[in-house]
Motif scaffolding. Sequence first.
Motif, PDB file in Angstrom:
ATOM      1  N   THR A 146       0.826  -1.209   0.000  1.00 33.12           N
ATOM      2  CA  THR A 146       0.000   0.000   0.000  1.00 33.12           C
ATOM      3  C   THR A 146       0.857   1.254   0.000  1.00 33.12           C
ATOM      4  O   THR A 146       0.628   2.180   0.771  1.00 33.12           O
ATOM      5  CB  THR A 146      -0.983   0.015   1.196  1.00 33.12           C
ATOM      6  OG1 THR A 146      -1.430  -1.300   1.479  1.00 33.12           O
ATOM      7  CG2 THR A 146      -2.196   0.884   0.870  1.00 33.12           C
ATOM      8  N   ASN A 204      -1.973  -3.523  -4.516  1.00 33.03           N
ATOM      9  CA  ASN A 204      -2.986  -3.869  -3.521  1.00 33.03           C
ATOM     10  C   ASN A 204      -3.751  -2.615  -3.137  1.00 33.03           C
ATOM     11  O   ASN A 204      -3.301  -1.493  -3.354  1.00 33.03           O
ATOM     12  CB  ASN A 204      -2.347  -4.499  -2.278  1.00 33.03           C
ATOM     13  CG  ASN A 204      -1.705  -3.484  -1.350  1.00 33.03           C
ATOM     14  OD1 ASN A 204      -0.679  -2.895  -1.691  1.00 33.03           O
ATOM     15  ND2 ASN A 204      -2.276  -3.279  -0.178  1.00 33.03           N
ATOM     16  N   CYS A 205      -4.927  -2.832  -2.585  1.00 31.56           N
ATOM     17  CA  CYS A 205      -5.753  -1.769  -2.017  1.00 31.56           C
ATOM     18  C   CYS A 205      -6.152  -0.734  -3.077  1.00 31.56           C
ATOM     19  O   CYS A 205      -5.920  -0.914  -4.274  1.00 31.56           O
ATOM     20  CB  CYS A 205      -5.050  -1.108  -0.833  1.00 31.56           C
ATOM     21  SG  CYS A 205      -6.180  -0.364   0.379  1.00 31.56           S
ATOM     22  N   TYR A 230      -3.453  -7.986  -4.936  1.00 30.72           N
ATOM     23  CA  TYR A 230      -4.310  -8.053  -3.745  1.00 30.72           C
ATOM     24  C   TYR A 230      -5.367  -6.945  -3.854  1.00 30.72           C
ATOM     25  O   TYR A 230      -5.245  -5.884  -3.257  1.00 30.72           O
ATOM     26  CB  TYR A 230      -3.496  -7.848  -2.469  1.00 30.72           C
ATOM     27  CG  TYR A 230      -2.679  -9.031  -2.006  1.00 30.72           C
ATOM     28  CD1 TYR A 230      -3.042  -9.743  -0.859  1.00 30.72           C
ATOM     29  CD2 TYR A 230      -1.536  -9.431  -2.678  1.00 30.72           C
ATOM     30  CE1 TYR A 230      -2.288 -10.823  -0.404  1.00 30.72           C
ATOM     31  CE2 TYR A 230      -0.767 -10.509  -2.250  1.00 30.72           C
ATOM     32  CZ  TYR A 230      -1.152 -11.195  -1.107  1.00 30.72           C
ATOM     33  OH  TYR A 230      -0.405 -12.267  -0.652  1.00 30.72           O
ATOM     34  N   CYS A 270      -7.399  -7.681  -0.423  1.00 25.57           N
ATOM     35  CA  CYS A 270      -7.140  -6.593   0.518  1.00 25.57           C
ATOM     36  C   CYS A 270      -8.470  -6.202   1.167  1.00 25.57           C
ATOM     37  O   CYS A 270      -9.282  -7.074   1.472  1.00 25.57           O
ATOM     38  CB  CYS A 270      -6.464  -5.423  -0.208  1.00 25.57           C
ATOM     39  SG  CYS A 270      -5.558  -4.295   0.885  1.00 25.57           S
TER      40      CYS A 270
END
Length: 624
Positions: A146, A204-205, A230, A270
């Motif tokens: 992140t 991710n995220c 993710y 995530c």
Amino acid sequence: MKPDLRSAWENNVLVGDGAMGTFLYQKGFPVGISYEELNLTSPEVIEDVHRSYINAGAVLLESNTYSANYDKLSKFGLEAKVADINRAGVRIARRAAGENGYVVGAIGSIRAGKRANLSSSELKKFFSQQIAALLEEAPDGIMLETFYDVEELHLALKAVRKLSALPVICQLAVDDSARTLDGLTLPEAFHILQQDGADVIGFNCNTGPNGIKRALATLQGKLVLPVSIYPNAGVADYVDGQYRYGASPEYFGQMAPVFADMGSRIIGGCCGTTPRHIAEISAALKGYVVEPLPEPASVSAVERIAVQEHLADDEGQGGGEPTLVDLIKERHTVIVELDPPRDLDIAKFMKGAEALRRAGADALTLADNSLAVTRMSNMALGHLVQARTGLRPLVHVACRDRNLIGTQSHLMGFDALGIDHVLAVTGDPARFGDLPGSSSIYDLTSFEIIRMIKQLNDGVAFSGKPLKQKAKFVIGAAFNPNVKHLDKAVERLEKKIASGADYIMTQPVYDPELIARIAKATEHLDIPIFIGIMPLASGRNAEYLHNEVPGIQLSAEVRSRMAGLEGEAGRAEGVKIAKELLDAATTHFNGIYLITPFMFYDMSVQLLEYIWEKQGRKLSPLFR
């Protein structure tokens, strides 16, 4: 014996775990506590979450240490427990993973997409402390996740590489712009991180599967490392007092083979994902046979993706009015400051602006609530000055009053109004102004705001998204030469120039010898400097400036000459001193920055007339 982590993802698509924080939230743990502290206070809860993901088919667990760094933990009074929380996080995940599972020590971004006032040395210190604690428990690898900008991720990755040769997974948080927050394209970001020693790079995220798929698509044919994915479970919705995510487990199962076909070697979830999402991913990838990643044409050939199709041509840029930077190359150029009023009556201000235009000012500069005192918006007044008098406005932009959103919005407004000369300043703290209970934002430092404005000139928003046209800001930086060590101040100035400053405006100077020293100390710089000259209005004004205003120092001679003088006598002597300073300033510099005291614009008019008479410049009748 299980293979090491690098061998595992070389030959398989590894199923990662899902969310920890949002899953704990669904279990009833409230927002506003440290979920990482649960490693010490409720380890059985964390282990139960890990086991639920292992039972769903995950083979790679992240330790519950995402925010277990000194900066984040200090907000809960837990800064002394950084090592304990991180070590416990790895131990708990290891117990849940068993003999066949892998554990990576999770480290999250400290800035978290904000331009926090944390120096690089502080970030390195916090990352190194957390990494060292994780390594004590011998994880199989480290996951840096992140991260919104490559700059911070670069620091974290370098910190890992100084301490360990373990596999490192680097994950960026991007949206459908496919750019990092600091404006890099994904091929550029991946190339930098590969050179820094990343083993896997991914996302991710910040977005769901579809957004990450679009980002990943920009890398096709350019991948040089395995990818990890993710995604969030879609966009969060706030329903009946709870956050809910809409992307179903079945949807994640459908997307998993798509990501694998695009080169992903680690796929998990995530925010908003649960063991059900991971179970669907695991089922969809059962029996999946990986193929070697395609060989890129050349790593060194990774280059910027053209965004010119998104940018409008700069119509007429070459044929418009010359900038101040252009003017100063040809002749002496004078900026005059006139403070916006503290009330709603602008009549005197506009009268002063018109008088300064007639006297030949090249630009009228307007401060942004200087000394943290509330004044009328310089955007509104700058537009009125431009529209009613034709005088060029040069507006200050302070880091104090607006967050990142407000700052970009403010600058976009200036661009729309055709106000293209700005001065980037930190801004005096709010607690010293007329509203001491207000907040000082400081999302950006003066260095960062210069760089971010320059980014708008490149057609890239603060978020990293391409804009449909480029801004044309000419960016000034402030310089305080009234310091004990001038060489140190010049070094700081050099950093502002490196950030993208196009010209410099100094604090007022009251010593001809200092003006000569400034000229000598800055002769190597290749951008123009406007020397600040502010006529004194009275003896009391002189003492106040010398003793109470940061960045201003008066010589003993000047204070002696002004002592006891008030009213017209004080202003007359103030103008006389300013003319002597102008004699020194115009000898060394083409740029002059006149600062009008207390709306006494007639003092600035006298100084403008003196400058032009001294330079032999006759104003066009149009000025009159």
